[in-house]
Enzyme design. Structure first.
Site, PDB file in Angstrom:
ATOM      1  CE1 TYR A   1      -3.396  -2.625  -0.157  1.00  0.00           C
ATOM      2  CE2 TYR A   1      -3.845  -2.310   2.172  1.00  0.00           C
ATOM      3  CZ  TYR A   1      -4.119  -2.935   0.965  1.00  0.00           C
ATOM      4  OH  TYR A   1      -5.129  -3.879   0.901  1.00  0.00           O
TER       5      TYR A   1
ATOM      6  N   PRO B   1     -15.834  -2.124   1.488  1.00  0.00           N
ATOM      7  CG  PRO B   1     -15.740  -1.769   3.806  1.00  0.00           C
ATOM      8  CD  PRO B   1     -14.862  -1.975   2.599  1.00  0.00           C
ATOM      9  CG  LEU B   2     -17.425   2.792   3.120  1.00  0.00           C
ATOM     10  CD1 LEU B   2     -16.419   3.894   3.436  1.00  0.00           C
ATOM     11  CD2 LEU B   2     -18.812   3.176   3.666  1.00  0.00           C
ATOM     12  CB  ALA B   3     -20.015   0.276  -2.862  1.00  0.00           C
TER      13      ALA B   3
ATOM     14  N   GLY C   1     -17.711   4.514  -2.010  1.00  0.00           N
ATOM     15  CA  GLY C   1     -18.431   5.761  -1.725  1.00  0.00           C
ATOM     16  C   GLY C   1     -19.537   6.072  -2.722  1.00  0.00           C
TER      17      GLY C   1
HETATM   18  N1  LIG Z   1      -7.441  -7.613   0.001  1.00  0.00           N
HETATM   19  C1  LIG Z   1      -7.511  -6.887  -1.093  1.00  0.00           C
HETATM   20  O1  LIG Z   1      -7.269  -7.362  -2.212  1.00  0.00           O
HETATM   21  C2  LIG Z   1      -7.907  -5.444  -0.961  1.00  0.00           C
HETATM   22  C3  LIG Z   1      -8.161  -4.653  -2.097  1.00  0.00           C
HETATM   23  C4  LIG Z   1      -8.529  -3.312  -1.908  1.00  0.00           C
HETATM   24  C5  LIG Z   1      -8.671  -2.811  -0.624  1.00  0.00           C
HETATM   25  N2  LIG Z   1      -8.402  -3.586   0.466  1.00  0.00           N
HETATM   26  C6  LIG Z   1      -8.566  -3.090   1.859  1.00  0.00           C
HETATM   27  O2  LIG Z   1      -9.891  -2.621   2.010  1.00  0.00           O
HETATM   28  C7  LIG Z   1      -9.891  -1.275   2.483  1.00  0.00           C
HETATM   29  C8  LIG Z   1     -11.072  -0.525   1.916  1.00  0.00           C
HETATM   30  O3  LIG Z   1     -11.054  -0.534   0.502  1.00  0.00           O
HETATM   31  P1  LIG Z   1     -11.231   0.782  -0.393  1.00  0.00           P
HETATM   32  O4  LIG Z   1     -10.651   1.943   0.320  1.00  0.00           O
HETATM   33  O5  LIG Z   1     -10.750   0.457  -1.738  1.00  0.00           O
HETATM   34  O6  LIG Z   1     -12.802   0.914  -0.521  1.00  0.00           O
HETATM   35  P2  LIG Z   1     -14.007   1.528   0.393  1.00  0.00           P
HETATM   36  O7  LIG Z   1     -13.762   1.325   1.825  1.00  0.00           O
HETATM   37  O8  LIG Z   1     -15.245   0.958  -0.190  1.00  0.00           O
HETATM   38  O9  LIG Z   1     -14.000   3.064   0.015  1.00  0.00           O
HETATM   39  C9  LIG Z   1     -13.126   3.986   0.581  1.00  0.00           C
HETATM   40  C10 LIG Z   1     -12.707   4.966  -0.491  1.00  0.00           C
HETATM   41  O10 LIG Z   1     -13.854   5.636  -1.023  1.00  0.00           O
HETATM   42  C11 LIG Z   1     -13.730   7.038  -0.779  1.00  0.00           C
HETATM   43  N3  LIG Z   1     -15.058   7.565  -0.409  1.00  0.00           N
HETATM   44  C12 LIG Z   1     -15.965   6.993   0.405  1.00  0.00           C
HETATM   45  N4  LIG Z   1     -17.073   7.756   0.489  1.00  0.00           N
HETATM   46  C13 LIG Z   1     -16.847   8.831  -0.275  1.00  0.00           C
HETATM   47  C14 LIG Z   1     -17.621   9.985  -0.617  1.00  0.00           C
HETATM   48  N5  LIG Z   1     -18.861  10.168  -0.143  1.00  0.00           N
HETATM   49  N6  LIG Z   1     -17.070  10.900  -1.439  1.00  0.00           N
HETATM   50  C15 LIG Z   1     -15.813  10.731  -1.914  1.00  0.00           C
HETATM   51  N7  LIG Z   1     -15.029   9.655  -1.637  1.00  0.00           N
HETATM   52  C16 LIG Z   1     -15.547   8.711  -0.833  1.00  0.00           C
HETATM   53  C17 LIG Z   1     -12.776   7.173   0.377  1.00  0.00           C
HETATM   54  O11 LIG Z   1     -12.171   8.467   0.375  1.00  0.00           O
HETATM   55  P3  LIG Z   1     -12.128   9.316   1.769  1.00  0.00           P
HETATM   56  O12 LIG Z   1     -10.913   8.830   2.487  1.00  0.00           O
HETATM   57  O13 LIG Z   1     -12.042  10.720   1.295  1.00  0.00           O
HETATM   58  O14 LIG Z   1     -13.396   9.029   2.505  1.00  0.00           O
HETATM   59  C18 LIG Z   1     -11.793   6.048   0.078  1.00  0.00           C
HETATM   60  O15 LIG Z   1     -10.883   6.437  -0.942  1.00  0.00           O
HETATM   61  C19 LIG Z   1      -8.516  -0.726   2.052  1.00  0.00           C
HETATM   62  O16 LIG Z   1      -8.090   0.361   2.856  1.00  0.00           O
HETATM   63  C20 LIG Z   1      -7.636  -1.938   2.237  1.00  0.00           C
HETATM   64  O17 LIG Z   1      -7.265  -2.040   3.603  1.00  0.00           O
HETATM   65  C21 LIG Z   1      -8.028  -4.891   0.301  1.00  0.00           C
END
Ligand SMILES: NC(=O)c1ccc[n+]([C@@H]2O[C@H](COP(=O)([O-])OP(=O)(O)OC[C@H]3O[C@@H](n4cnc5c(N)ncnc54)[C@H](OP(=O)(O)O)[C@@H]3O)[C@@H](O)[C@H]2O)c1
Length: 329
Positions: A64, A237-239, A241
């Site tokens: 990361y 999990p937040l799809a 956002g």
């Molecule tokens: N195991 C794997 O292969 C794998 C792959 C990907 C991710 N992950 C893990 O899963 C965690 C979560 O995944 P993720 O961050 O990709 O997805 P997420 O939790 O679904 O979404 C978070 C992302 O969406 C943005 N977001 C959420 N609400 C928003 C809004 N209303 N307006 C603008 N931006 C918004 C956040 O930015 P803000 O910070 O500005 O809210 C952040 O960049 C990661 O941190 C990582 O630890 C694991």
């Protein structure tokens, strides 16, 4: 309000029901953020908010931010004097990007003993720590040799560097292969599940002629996890956002109706939309552990609030049908 918790089989302290994903702690590379001072500032706010909300479980990976996410987190934990025993730290290894370490090296997965051991040493150094609570194998390595992984895990466990092991993006058959050889339980499988990525739930609803085709290798994952005491961790999990205010950069027709329904239920329950999106995962009986990736303090609080909300069956299914985008059989 205190945060609900649940137990990992190995842990001597409960994990918060919602975990914080730290992928963007080294800067959100999708947005071109690479300034470390800015990452430290945003990370500090996120960490303070998460800890105050009762979140004690933090997810990382060696890759990361090219290592900077672990580095920023390690620096913040030290600066804020967060007691090591008050938090659970998870990280991952096994993905190697192109040109690493030599120009021309391909993008690949690597579960060799050497790579696992080296990756953990680097993560510990960046995290400024001497112990990882859970180490996940990030993506299945087509060349995996369970016996070799077992040797690496045994060394890491014996030296106290890693307490427990798990996987990410693995199928039940791959987990069987590992469980057959590893001298340690697989405590978690981190997979993508959210309201716009329902395939692992769809897989359990058999209906001729509809996707996903029966026989998909990940079929039965959620049931497999439940049968074997493996925690289902949900990434993204937040799809991203898209259902809670972020302007979609895709024209997926499921987004608008699902986001509208999320908003309607948010008003019904007097909570922010993120609480509904996360509560949908929490309601599933597999005991899904959402790894929320936001650094925004209001969104972190909204996710934490989901632990106090229980959707009823009808609400859960309305959301599921909207998110999957096709009626149930
Ligand atoms: N195991 C794997 O292969 C794998 C792959 C990907 C991710 N992950 C893990 O899963 C965690 C979560 O995944 P993720 O961050 O990709 O997805 P997420 O939790 O679904 O979404 C978070 C992302 O969406 C943005 N977001 C959420 N609400 C928003 C809004 N209303 N307006 C603008 N931006 C918004 C956040 O930015 P803000 O910070 O500005 O809210 C952040 O960049 C990661 O941190 C990582 O630890 C694991």
């Amino acid at each position: 309000m205190s945060m609900a918790t649940f137990d990992y089989p190995f842990a001597d302290r409960p994990a918060s029901r919602v975990a914080l994903g730290c992928m963007h702690f080294g800067g959100n590379r999708n947005l071109g953020e690479t300034d470390k001072t800015d990452s430290l500032r945003k990370g500090r706010k996120a960490l303070e908010t998460a800890l105050a909300a009762g979140i004690n479980f933090f997810d990382h990976a060696d890759i990361y931010g090219g290592g900077e996410s672990e580095e920023v987190f390690g620096e913040l934990i030290e600066e804020m004097a967060v007691p090591r025993d008050s938090i659970l730290i998870q990280t991952k290894c096994g993905i190697r990007f192109a040109d690493n370490p030599r120009p021309g090296d391909p993008h690949r997965y690597d579960f060799s003993e050497n790579h696992i051991l080296r990756s953990v040493e680097s993560s510990l150094r960046r995290l400024r720590n001497d112990r990882i609570d859970i180490l996940l194998l990030h993506r299945p390595d087509a060349l995996m040799e369970p016996e070799e992984i077992a040797v690496a895990f045994a060394k890491l466990h014996a030296s106290g560097k890693v307490r427990a092991f798990g996987v990410s993006n693995h199928t039940p058959a791959q987990m069987d292969l590992l469980r057959d050889t590893l001298p340690f339980p697989v405590v978690a499988n981190q997979v993508e599940i959210n309201l716009l990525k329902t395939s692992l739930i769809d897989a359990g609803i058999v209906s001729a002629g509809r996707e996903p085709a029966p026989g998909h290798p990940a079929d039965g994952s959620l049931e497999y996890h439940r049968l074997h005491g493996i925690v289902t961790q949900a990434w993204a999990p937040l799809a991203y956002g898209y259902l809670s205010g972020r302007k979609p950069d895709t024209d997926d027709p499921r987004i608008k109706p699902t986001a509208d329904l999320v908003q309607e239920l948010a008003e019904t329950h007097s909570v922010p939309p993120e609480s509904i999106v996360i509560a949908w995962l929490l309601r599933h009986p597999a005991g899904i552990h959402p790894i929320v990736g936001t650094r925004d303090p209001a969104r972190i609080k909204a996710c934490a609030r989901a632990t106090h909300l229980r959707l009823n069956r009808e609400e859960w299914y309305r959301l599921y049908i909207a998110g999957r985008g096709t009626p149930l059989p």
